[in-house]
Design a protein around this motif. Structure first.
Motif, PDB file in Angstrom:
ATOM      1  N   VAL A  67      -3.357  23.231  92.567  1.00  0.00           N
ATOM      2  CA  VAL A  67      -2.512  23.452  91.390  1.00  0.00           C
ATOM      3  C   VAL A  67      -2.253  24.925  91.066  1.00  0.00           C
ATOM      4  N   ALA A  68      -2.987  25.853  91.671  1.00  0.00           N
ATOM      5  CA  ALA A  68      -2.790  27.268  91.323  1.00  0.00           C
ATOM      6  C   ALA A  68      -3.338  28.134  92.452  1.00  0.00           C
ATOM      7  N   THR A  69      -2.803  29.349  92.575  1.00  0.00           N
ATOM      8  CA  THR A  69      -3.290  30.292  93.584  1.00  0.00           C
ATOM      9  C   THR A  69      -3.538  31.649  92.949  1.00  0.00           C
ATOM     10  N   ALA A  70      -4.283  32.483  93.678  1.00  0.00           N
ATOM     11  CA  ALA A  70      -4.521  33.861  93.255  1.00  0.00           C
ATOM     12  C   ALA A  70      -4.947  34.667  94.470  1.00  0.00           C
ATOM     13  N   THR A  71      -4.779  35.979  94.393  1.00  0.00           N
ATOM     14  CA  THR A  71      -5.226  36.884  95.448  1.00  0.00           C
ATOM     15  C   THR A  71      -6.111  37.965  94.843  1.00  0.00           C
ATOM     16  N   ARG A  72      -6.939  38.592  95.728  1.00  0.00           N
ATOM     17  CA  ARG A  72      -7.826  39.681  95.315  1.00  0.00           C
ATOM     18  C   ARG A  72      -7.475  40.938  96.090  1.00  0.00           C
ATOM     19  N   PRO A  73      -7.546  42.093  95.453  1.00  0.00           N
ATOM     20  CA  PRO A  73      -7.325  43.351  96.167  1.00  0.00           C
ATOM     21  C   PRO A  73      -8.337  43.521  97.294  1.00  0.00           C
ATOM     22  N   GLY A  74      -7.875  43.942  98.466  1.00  0.00           N
ATOM     23  CA  GLY A  74      -8.759  44.160  99.598  1.00  0.00           C
ATOM     24  C   GLY A  74      -9.222  42.901 100.285  1.00  0.00           C
ATOM     25  N   ASP A  75      -8.662  41.748  99.930  1.00  0.00           N
ATOM     26  CA  ASP A  75      -9.066  40.460 100.486  1.00  0.00           C
ATOM     27  C   ASP A  75      -7.792  39.740 100.914  1.00  0.00           C
ATOM     28  N   ASN A  76      -7.680  39.375 102.186  1.00  0.00           N
ATOM     29  CA  ASN A  76      -6.448  38.744 102.657  1.00  0.00           C
ATOM     30  C   ASN A  76      -6.403  37.245 102.414  1.00  0.00           C
ATOM     31  N   ALA A  77      -7.418  36.692 101.784  1.00  0.00           N
ATOM     32  CA  ALA A  77      -7.460  35.248 101.532  1.00  0.00           C
ATOM     33  C   ALA A  77      -6.495  34.873 100.411  1.00  0.00           C
ATOM     34  N   LEU A  78      -5.972  33.658 100.518  1.00  0.00           N
ATOM     35  CA  LEU A  78      -5.232  33.046  99.427  1.00  0.00           C
ATOM     36  C   LEU A  78      -6.187  32.052  98.771  1.00  0.00           C
ATOM     37  N   TYR A  79      -6.551  32.332  97.519  1.00  0.00           N
ATOM     38  CA  TYR A  79      -7.466  31.456  96.787  1.00  0.00           C
ATOM     39  C   TYR A  79      -6.647  30.385  96.069  1.00  0.00           C
ATOM     40  N   VAL A  80      -7.094  29.151  96.196  1.00  0.00           N
ATOM     41  CA  VAL A  80      -6.360  28.015  95.637  1.00  0.00           C
ATOM     42  C   VAL A  80      -7.282  27.193  94.745  1.00  0.00           C
ATOM     43  N   GLY A 110      -7.920  14.679  85.844  1.00  0.00           N
ATOM     44  CA  GLY A 110      -7.039  13.528  85.914  1.00  0.00           C
ATOM     45  C   GLY A 110      -5.936  13.642  84.890  1.00  0.00           C
ATOM     46  N   GLY A 111      -4.760  13.076  85.204  1.00  0.00           N
ATOM     47  CA  GLY A 111      -3.623  13.245  84.311  1.00  0.00           C
ATOM     48  C   GLY A 111      -3.261  14.712  84.239  1.00  0.00           C
ATOM     49  N   GLU A 112      -3.291  15.284  83.053  1.00  0.00           N
ATOM     50  CA  GLU A 112      -2.957  16.694  82.868  1.00  0.00           C
ATOM     51  C   GLU A 112      -4.190  17.559  82.584  1.00  0.00           C
ATOM     52  N   ARG A 113      -5.361  17.021  82.864  1.00  0.00           N
ATOM     53  CA  ARG A 113      -6.604  17.759  82.677  1.00  0.00           C
ATOM     54  C   ARG A 113      -7.165  18.213  84.021  1.00  0.00           C
ATOM     55  N   GLY A 114      -8.111  19.157  83.953  1.00  0.00           N
ATOM     56  CA  GLY A 114      -8.785  19.608  85.155  1.00  0.00           C
ATOM     57  C   GLY A 114      -8.874  21.110  85.214  1.00  0.00           C
ATOM     58  N   LEU A 115      -9.128  21.624  86.415  1.00  0.00           N
ATOM     59  CA  LEU A 115      -9.054  23.066  86.665  1.00  0.00           C
ATOM     60  C   LEU A 115      -7.580  23.392  86.838  1.00  0.00           C
ATOM     61  N   LEU A 116      -7.031  24.205  85.942  1.00  0.00           N
ATOM     62  CA  LEU A 116      -5.579  24.354  85.843  1.00  0.00           C
ATOM     63  C   LEU A 116      -5.063  25.750  86.141  1.00  0.00           C
ATOM     64  N   GLY A 117      -5.876  26.777  85.997  1.00  0.00           N
ATOM     65  CA  GLY A 117      -5.400  28.141  86.188  1.00  0.00           C
ATOM     66  C   GLY A 117      -6.447  29.029  86.831  1.00  0.00           C
ATOM     67  N   LEU A 118      -5.974  30.061  87.540  1.00  0.00           N
ATOM     68  CA  LEU A 118      -6.852  30.953  88.292  1.00  0.00           C
ATOM     69  C   LEU A 118      -6.214  32.324  88.401  1.00  0.00           C
ATOM     70  N   VAL A 119      -7.012  33.378  88.200  1.00  0.00           N
ATOM     71  CA  VAL A 119      -6.537  34.748  88.401  1.00  0.00           C
ATOM     72  C   VAL A 119      -7.754  35.643  88.599  1.00  0.00           C
ATOM     73  N   PHE A 120      -7.556  36.774  89.279  1.00  0.00           N
ATOM     74  CA  PHE A 120      -8.609  37.768  89.462  1.00  0.00           C
ATOM     75  C   PHE A 120      -8.272  39.031  88.681  1.00  0.00           C
ATOM     76  N   SER A 121      -9.313  39.768  88.292  1.00  0.00           N
ATOM     77  CA  SER A 121      -9.106  41.065  87.649  1.00  0.00           C
ATOM     78  C   SER A 121      -8.422  42.010  88.628  1.00  0.00           C
TER      79      SER A 121
END
Length: 400
Positions: A67-80, A110-121
């Motif tokens: 449901v969401a992605t984020a990236t970190r500086p110096g890290d080539n991974a795509l976090y999902v 379930g439904g519209e609940r859950g882990l919904l957002g992600l971001v790095f400093s």
């Protein structure tokens, strides 16, 4: 992640994930791509609309309800982020089997609940997540990173919001150009915003919030002095903008700093809101008086209403807008400056362009995916499509 609407719209949970990349006749693709290849990329602020390219979706990985992605500086991974509670890292198309964070058992899902957002400093040392806890209430929490993993023992809860109903939880997180953390919240749910949270400034529901996540005295976060409602009697100082129903996904243009918000409509209209980076906040996007540019349920347009840059009717298989990103990658030069978005039910990718805050084009990009829950952006500005059914796709140009 959408889940079924409470107020009598289509039941989207019964749809089976099925990739449906739109077929394009070879002759048409060749002609279209020849035109695209002859065009220079549109510069920022260009006054000349450039035709959009045709796109294809390249499978990258399969996860559990991404449901969401984020990236970190110096890290080539795509976090999902997976709705079910895990944050997974994709390295060059390979999913790390060990979660970067696992909140399974600590959330309601379930439904519209859950882990919904992600971001790095900005320095990548901290992970922030937005989720609904076992009671169904919203929490925004911070974790310190150790290598490629979040340290569970370092958890620090920043924000708690009581949720009166199960749906319309918002969930998106993003750091803005000034380094502040922006948080999207829905109107609290049910149907028609029965508590009028969207227009009420004494609640955090139905808003885009802006905070400095660093502690201030005994408070878990700091209120930026420039927030529009600081010192306003009866108003929550965290509020950046209001009058939103369920701003499920919003993003900042990484070049200009402009904000784009996909706000899910009630039943009839879906809307995309836009404000330039120069905005001082305080915008009223109209809900529940307005649904897009249309009065809702006999409502009266507020005098300070900021209408959407784009809206579309739910009359051709659509049901809920999925906000995306302005493309700033290098793989598709003719897509530069185009806001890419979709609809959860229809799944067609579309490209919207604006000049000076006015829409100049909105076009079908020639590709579609099932259950489009979200988009992602990697460190190079390339875009990804997240299907709630599991697939993660990279957006690529059509090959001819």
């Amino acid at each position: 992640m959408r889940g079924p609407r409470v107020e009598g719209s289509k039941d989207r949970t019964s749809e089976r994930p099925q990739v449906r990349i739109r077929a394009v006749r070879v002759a048409m693709a060749v002609s279209a791509m020849a035109l695209v290849m002859s065009l220079a990329p549109a510069p920022v602020g260009s006054q000349v609309p450039v035709p959009v390219p045709l796109l294809r979706l390249t499978p990258v990985a399969t996860l559990q309800m991404p449901v969401a992605t984020a990236t970190r500086p110096g890290d080539n991974a795509l976090y999902v982020a997976e709705q079910t509670g895990r944050v997974m890292a994709i390295h060059d198309g390979v999913v790390d089997p060990a979660p970067a964070l696992d909140l399974t058992g600590q959330i309601s899902s379930g439904g519209e609940r859950g882990l919904l957002g992600l971001v790095f400093s900005r320095d990548g040392s901290l992970m922030y997540v937005n989720f609904t806890d076992p009671a169904g209430d919203t929490r925004v929490s911070e974790f310190r990173m150790s290598g490629g993993r979040a340290d569970h023992a370092s958890r620090r809860d920043l924000l708690f919001i009581d949720q009166p109903f199960a749906n319309h939880n918002g969930g998106a997180l993003a750091f803005g150009p000034g380094g502040h953390l922006y948080i999207a919240t829905g109107d609290g749910g049910s149907g028609g915003d029965p508590q009028n949270n969207g227009q009420s400034l004494n609640t955090l529901l139905g808003k885009i919030l802006r905070i400095d996540p660093r502690p201030s005295g005994t408070a878990a976060y700091t209120i930026p002095a420039g927030n529009p409602f600081v010192g306003v009697a009866g108003a929550r100082p965290e509020i950046w903008s209001y009058g939103l129903r369920n701003p499920w996904r919003f993003s900042f243009d990484r070049v200009t700093g402009d904000i784009w918000i996909g706000d899910v409509g009630q039943n009839l209209w879906e809307e995309i809101d836009y404000r330039p980076a120069s905005s001082l906040g305080g915008e009223n996007y109209g809900w529940r008086q307005m649904e897009g540019t249309h009065p809702y349920n006999g409502g009266t347009e507020p005098p300070n209403h900021v209408p959407p840059i784009h809206e579309y009717a739910n009359d051709r298989g659509t049901c809920a807008v999925t906000g995306g990103y302005v493309y700033r990658g290098t793989r598709i030069p003719s897509l530069q400056g185009t806001y890419v978005y979709s609809d959860y039910c229809l799944g067609t990718l579309r490209g919207l362009r604006q000049v000076a805050g006015t829409k100049v084009s909105d076009a079908d990009l020639g590709a579609a995916a099932p259950l489009v829950a979200s988009f992602g952006e990697d460190g190079s500005g390339e875009l990804y499509v997240l299907s709630l059914g599991g697939p993660v796709f990279r957006i690529d140009p059509v090959l001819v």
